[in-house]
Motif scaffolding. Sequence first.
Motif, PDB file in Angstrom:
ATOM      1  N   LEU A  71       0.811  -1.218   0.000  1.00  0.00           N
ATOM      2  CA  LEU A  71       0.000   0.000   0.000  1.00  0.00           C
ATOM      3  C   LEU A  71       0.843   1.267   0.000  1.00  0.00           C
ATOM      4  CD1 LEU A  71      -2.902  -0.960   2.456  1.00  0.00           C
ATOM      5  CD2 LEU A  71      -2.832  -1.089  -0.051  1.00  0.00           C
ATOM      6  N   VAL A  72       1.998   1.221   0.653  1.00  0.00           N
ATOM      7  CA  VAL A  72       2.854   2.412   0.665  1.00  0.00           C
ATOM      8  C   VAL A  72       3.337   2.723  -0.748  1.00  0.00           C
ATOM      9  CG1 VAL A  72       4.994   3.418   1.519  1.00  0.00           C
ATOM     10  CG2 VAL A  72       3.573   2.046   3.051  1.00  0.00           C
ATOM     11  N   ASN A  73       3.813   1.715  -1.450  1.00  0.00           N
ATOM     12  CA  ASN A  73       4.259   1.939  -2.829  1.00  0.00           C
ATOM     13  C   ASN A  73       3.113   2.355  -3.735  1.00  0.00           C
ATOM     14  OD1 ASN A  73       7.087   1.490  -2.812  1.00  0.00           O
ATOM     15  ND2 ASN A  73       6.749  -0.699  -2.592  1.00  0.00           N
ATOM     16  N   LEU A  74       1.938   1.783  -3.514  1.00  0.00           N
ATOM     17  CA  LEU A  74       0.776   2.196  -4.306  1.00  0.00           C
ATOM     18  C   LEU A  74       0.432   3.660  -4.053  1.00  0.00           C
ATOM     19  CD1 LEU A  74      -1.554  -0.935  -4.011  1.00  0.00           C
ATOM     20  CD2 LEU A  74      -0.307  -0.159  -6.041  1.00  0.00           C
ATOM     21  N   GLY A 101       6.126  -7.951  -3.050  1.00  0.00           N
ATOM     22  CA  GLY A 101       7.294  -7.740  -3.903  1.00  0.00           C
ATOM     23  C   GLY A 101       8.514  -7.325  -3.105  1.00  0.00           C
ATOM     24  N   PRO A 102       8.406  -6.287  -2.245  1.00  0.00           N
ATOM     25  CA  PRO A 102       9.543  -5.928  -1.393  1.00  0.00           C
ATOM     26  C   PRO A 102       9.998  -7.065  -0.485  1.00  0.00           C
ATOM     27  CG  PRO A 102       8.000  -4.113  -1.488  1.00  0.00           C
ATOM     28  CD  PRO A 102       7.343  -5.262  -2.204  1.00  0.00           C
ATOM     29  N   LEU A 103       9.059  -7.924  -0.054  1.00  0.00           N
ATOM     30  CA  LEU A 103       9.440  -9.077   0.766  1.00  0.00           C
ATOM     31  C   LEU A 103      10.353 -10.009  -0.022  1.00  0.00           C
ATOM     32  CD1 LEU A 103       9.158 -10.826   3.323  1.00  0.00           C
ATOM     33  CD2 LEU A 103       7.066 -11.778   2.325  1.00  0.00           C
ATOM     34  N   LEU A 104      10.011 -10.290  -1.280  1.00  0.00           N
ATOM     35  CA  LEU A 104      10.860 -11.140  -2.116  1.00  0.00           C
ATOM     36  C   LEU A 104      12.230 -10.499  -2.333  1.00  0.00           C
ATOM     37  CD1 LEU A 104       8.300 -12.328  -4.831  1.00  0.00           C
ATOM     38  CD2 LEU A 104       9.070 -13.569  -2.795  1.00  0.00           C
ATOM     39  N   CYS A 105      12.246  -9.190  -2.506  1.00  0.00           N
ATOM     40  CA  CYS A 105      13.523  -8.488  -2.686  1.00  0.00           C
ATOM     41  C   CYS A 105      14.371  -8.549  -1.422  1.00  0.00           C
ATOM     42  CB  CYS A 105      13.274  -7.035  -3.092  1.00  0.00           C
ATOM     43  SG  CYS A 105      12.603  -6.852  -4.762  1.00  0.00           S
ATOM     44  N   ALA A 123      10.350  -5.031   5.164  1.00  0.00           N
ATOM     45  CA  ALA A 123       9.942  -6.411   4.914  1.00  0.00           C
ATOM     46  C   ALA A 123      10.720  -7.378   5.803  1.00  0.00           C
ATOM     47  CB  ALA A 123      10.153  -6.756   3.445  1.00  0.00           C
ATOM     48  N   TRP A 124      11.999  -7.104   6.003  1.00  0.00           N
ATOM     49  CA  TRP A 124      12.799  -7.939   6.912  1.00  0.00           C
ATOM     50  C   TRP A 124      12.238  -7.877   8.328  1.00  0.00           C
ATOM     51  CZ3 TRP A 124      15.705  -6.360  11.190  1.00  0.00           C
ATOM     52  CH2 TRP A 124      16.503  -7.347  11.773  1.00  0.00           C
ATOM     53  N   ALA A 125      11.801  -6.695   8.748  1.00  0.00           N
ATOM     54  CA  ALA A 125      11.199  -6.553  10.071  1.00  0.00           C
ATOM     55  C   ALA A 125       9.912  -7.371  10.179  1.00  0.00           C
ATOM     56  CB  ALA A 125      10.919  -5.075  10.364  1.00  0.00           C
ATOM     57  N   VAL A 126       9.142  -7.412   9.098  1.00  0.00           N
ATOM     58  CA  VAL A 126       7.921  -8.226   9.088  1.00  0.00           C
ATOM     59  C   VAL A 126       8.275  -9.702   9.257  1.00  0.00           C
ATOM     60  CG1 VAL A 126       5.954  -8.973   7.705  1.00  0.00           C
ATOM     61  CG2 VAL A 126       6.641  -6.565   7.692  1.00  0.00           C
ATOM     62  N   TYR A 127       9.334 -10.131   8.591  1.00  0.00           N
ATOM     63  CA  TYR A 127       9.799 -11.521   8.732  1.00  0.00           C
ATOM     64  C   TYR A 127      10.163 -11.825  10.184  1.00  0.00           C
ATOM     65  CZ  TYR A 127      13.509 -15.083   8.825  1.00  0.00           C
ATOM     66  OH  TYR A 127      14.313 -16.142   9.161  1.00  0.00           O
ATOM     67  N   ARG A 128      10.845 -10.900  10.822  1.00  0.00           N
ATOM     68  CA  ARG A 128      11.218 -11.116  12.229  1.00  0.00           C
ATOM     69  C   ARG A 128       9.971 -11.188  13.110  1.00  0.00           C
ATOM     70  NH1 ARG A 128      16.017 -13.137  12.837  1.00  0.00           N
ATOM     71  NH2 ARG A 128      15.865 -12.495  15.041  1.00  0.00           N
ATOM     72  N   LEU A 129       8.987 -10.361  12.830  1.00  0.00           N
ATOM     73  CA  LEU A 129       7.752 -10.385  13.614  1.00  0.00           C
ATOM     74  C   LEU A 129       6.981 -11.684  13.408  1.00  0.00           C
ATOM     75  CD1 LEU A 129       6.502  -6.719  13.075  1.00  0.00           C
ATOM     76  CD2 LEU A 129       7.451  -7.682  15.175  1.00  0.00           C
ATOM     77  N   ASP A 130       7.102 -12.260  12.219  1.00  0.00           N
ATOM     78  CA  ASP A 130       6.398 -13.518  11.933  1.00  0.00           C
ATOM     79  C   ASP A 130       6.954 -14.673  12.758  1.00  0.00           C
ATOM     80  OD1 ASP A 130       4.398 -14.908  10.215  1.00  0.00           O
ATOM     81  OD2 ASP A 130       6.159 -16.038   9.561  1.00  0.00           O
ATOM     82  N   ALA A 161      -1.492  -8.009   7.668  1.00  0.00           N
ATOM     83  CA  ALA A 161      -1.728  -6.584   7.437  1.00  0.00           C
ATOM     84  C   ALA A 161      -0.426  -5.858   7.123  1.00  0.00           C
ATOM     85  CB  ALA A 161      -2.397  -5.959   8.669  1.00  0.00           C
ATOM     86  N   LEU A 162       0.664  -6.274   7.765  1.00  0.00           N
ATOM     87  CA  LEU A 162       1.956  -5.630   7.519  1.00  0.00           C
ATOM     88  C   LEU A 162       2.477  -5.947   6.122  1.00  0.00           C
ATOM     89  CD1 LEU A 162       3.666  -6.164  10.996  1.00  0.00           C
ATOM     90  CD2 LEU A 162       2.749  -4.034  10.044  1.00  0.00           C
ATOM     91  N   VAL A 163       2.267  -7.181   5.659  1.00  0.00           N
ATOM     92  CA  VAL A 163       2.670  -7.516   4.291  1.00  0.00           C
ATOM     93  C   VAL A 163       1.840  -6.713   3.288  1.00  0.00           C
ATOM     94  CG1 VAL A 163       2.718  -9.350   2.551  1.00  0.00           C
ATOM     95  CG2 VAL A 163       3.501  -9.820   4.881  1.00  0.00           C
ATOM     96  N   LEU A 164       0.565  -6.535   3.573  1.00  0.00           N
ATOM     97  CA  LEU A 164      -0.279  -5.700   2.721  1.00  0.00           C
ATOM     98  C   LEU A 164       0.269  -4.286   2.661  1.00  0.00           C
ATOM     99  CD1 LEU A 164      -2.919  -5.308   1.089  1.00  0.00           C
ATOM    100  CD2 LEU A 164      -4.050  -4.786   3.263  1.00  0.00           C
ATOM    101  N   LEU A 165       0.751  -3.783   3.776  1.00  0.00           N
ATOM    102  CA  LEU A 165       1.284  -2.426   3.843  1.00  0.00           C
ATOM    103  C   LEU A 165       2.633  -2.311   3.137  1.00  0.00           C
ATOM    104  CD1 LEU A 165       0.761   0.417   5.146  1.00  0.00           C
ATOM    105  CD2 LEU A 165       2.187  -0.375   7.044  1.00  0.00           C
TER     106      LEU A 165
END
Length: 501
Positions: free
Chosen positions: A388-391, A467-471, A441-448, A459-463
Motif C-alpha cells: 500500500l505504501v508503494n501504491l 514484492g519488497p518481501l521477495l527483494c 519487509a525484513w522486520a515483518v519476517y522477524r515479527l512472523d 496486514a503488515l505484508v499488505l502495507l
Amino acid sequence: MTAVDTPTTTTGWLLSVLILVGALPMLCAVWQFVLVSLHGRRSHYDRADPAHLPRVAVLVPAWNEAAVLDFSVDRMMALDYPPDRLRLVVVDDASTDGTPELLADKGARHPGRLLVLRRAQGGQGKAHTLNHGLAALLDDDWAQAVLITDADVVFAPDAIARLARHLADPEVGAVTAFIREASQPPNWMSRYIGYEYATAQLAARRAQNVVGAQACLAGGAQLLSRENLEALGGRIDTETLAEDTVTTLLTQLRGRRVVFDPHAQCYAEEPASVTGLWKQRLRWSRGNLQVSRRFRSVFFRPSRTHHLGNVWFGLQWYATLLLPAFMVLASTALVVLWLLDAGDAHLLFRAYWSASAFAFVLTTTYTLLLDRGVARRSWRQAVAFPGLVNLAILAWVLVPGPMHALVRGVAEGTGLGWTEQSRSLLALTAYVWGAGCMLAAWAVYRLDRWRLTRPLVPALVLLVGFGPLLCAITFAAYVAQARGKATTWDKTEKTGKVAVS
C-alpha cells in the motif's frame, strides 16, 4: 559556470544516470510482455507430436513425505497416459516417518508400476537423492525419458502427455510445465504466491520460449529425454542449491532446446507463512547467485549452439537477480540528489516512479489476462503486490492533485503540519522508501517468528508489499553468500493438502 558549480553539475548528471539505470528492471519487464505477445508465433507446438508417447519414468525424491505421497502416488497412477509406458520411481532418503510403510502398501496396490529405492543414509539433499535414482534408471534401458518431480506435486491428467509431445523433436532435451499454486485451504500467502507464479512462469517462460533460452526448468516438473540425461553425465548437479537451473543451462549449452508448455499443468502446495517463504526463497536465491557465478561467461555472448547469450535474456536474468541492488542504487541516488538540488530530485523521482507505474499496470493486467483462474483467486493480491505504501507513492505521481490534498489533510490532521519542513520530510521519506521497504519487509519476517506478533503479519505484508518481501529475501541471500554460509538443503515442510481442479 564556475569551478565550484562544475562538480555539483557533474555529480547531478551522474546521479541522474544512476536513477535511470535503477529503472532497468522495469524496462526489462515491459519488454518481456512484448515478447509474450509473440508466443503464439514462436512457440514449439508446430514441432510437437501428440502421438509421441515415450516410456516415462517419474522420479520422486522423498524424505519423510508420508503426508503428501498418500495422495500424489494415487494421482500419478491415474494419469491419462498408457499404463505400460509410465512408471513411478520413489527414492526414499532414509525416511524416519511412515514413508517406507506407505510406499510398501502403494507398491502392493500397483505392482510393476511403482519402484521404491531406499538410501541407507540420507540427509545429503535433493540432488544426491535424485542421483541415486538416476543411476538405477539409466542402468536399465526401459526409460526413454525421466520426469523429475517432488513428492507433493500432483499432475493434471493430461500433463505428462502434453510434455512428452515436445520430445518428438530430437532437438528438444527437456520440457517443463506450469506449476499452479494449489494449497488447501488457500490463505493470503498462497494467493500472493499464486499470482507470483503466474508472472514467473506463464509470462516469463513464454517470453523465454520466444527468444529460445529458458532460465530454469521448474524443479517439480522437468521432463528430460534419456539422450539429454546421458549427455549430462547421468547426474544432477550437487554443488549448488539450484540443481534444476544448472540442468537447464547445461542442456542448452550442449545444443539441445528447453521448452515451456503452459498447457501442461500440475499443482503444488506452497509455504503458508512469511517464515516458510523466507526459508524456501533464500535457498532459491542463493542457488541463483551460485549459478550466476558459475555461468558468468555465458551471458551476453552469442553462440551458434544456444541462445543463452541473447541480450534480453541476460538483462532479464541480472535485472531479476540484482533487483535489490538496483533499488538501493536508485534510492541512494535520489537522496543524494535531493541534498544537492531538491528540484532535480523531484523531477527524477517522478520519472522513476512513472516508469514504475507503467510497468506495474502493464504487467499486472497482462498477467491476470493470461489465466482466469489466477485472476479470480488472486486479483486482490496482484493489485496489492507492491504494498500500500508503494501504491500511495504511485498514486502521488500519477494523480498529484488529489493525492496532494489527501496527504496535506492527513499531515494537518495528525499535527505534522504542512510547512516546508514537513513537505521536505515527506519527500525524503518517499525517496528512502524505494530501498527502505526491504528493511521493513525484513522486520515483518522477524515479527512472523514471534507468536505474539504473528497475527499482525498479513496486514503488515499488505502495507509493505509482497514484492519488497521477495527483494528482502534476495538481499539476505547476498549477505549469506558473502559470509560464505554452508550450502545445505533446507526442506520446505508440506502437509499434503492440495486442491486439484
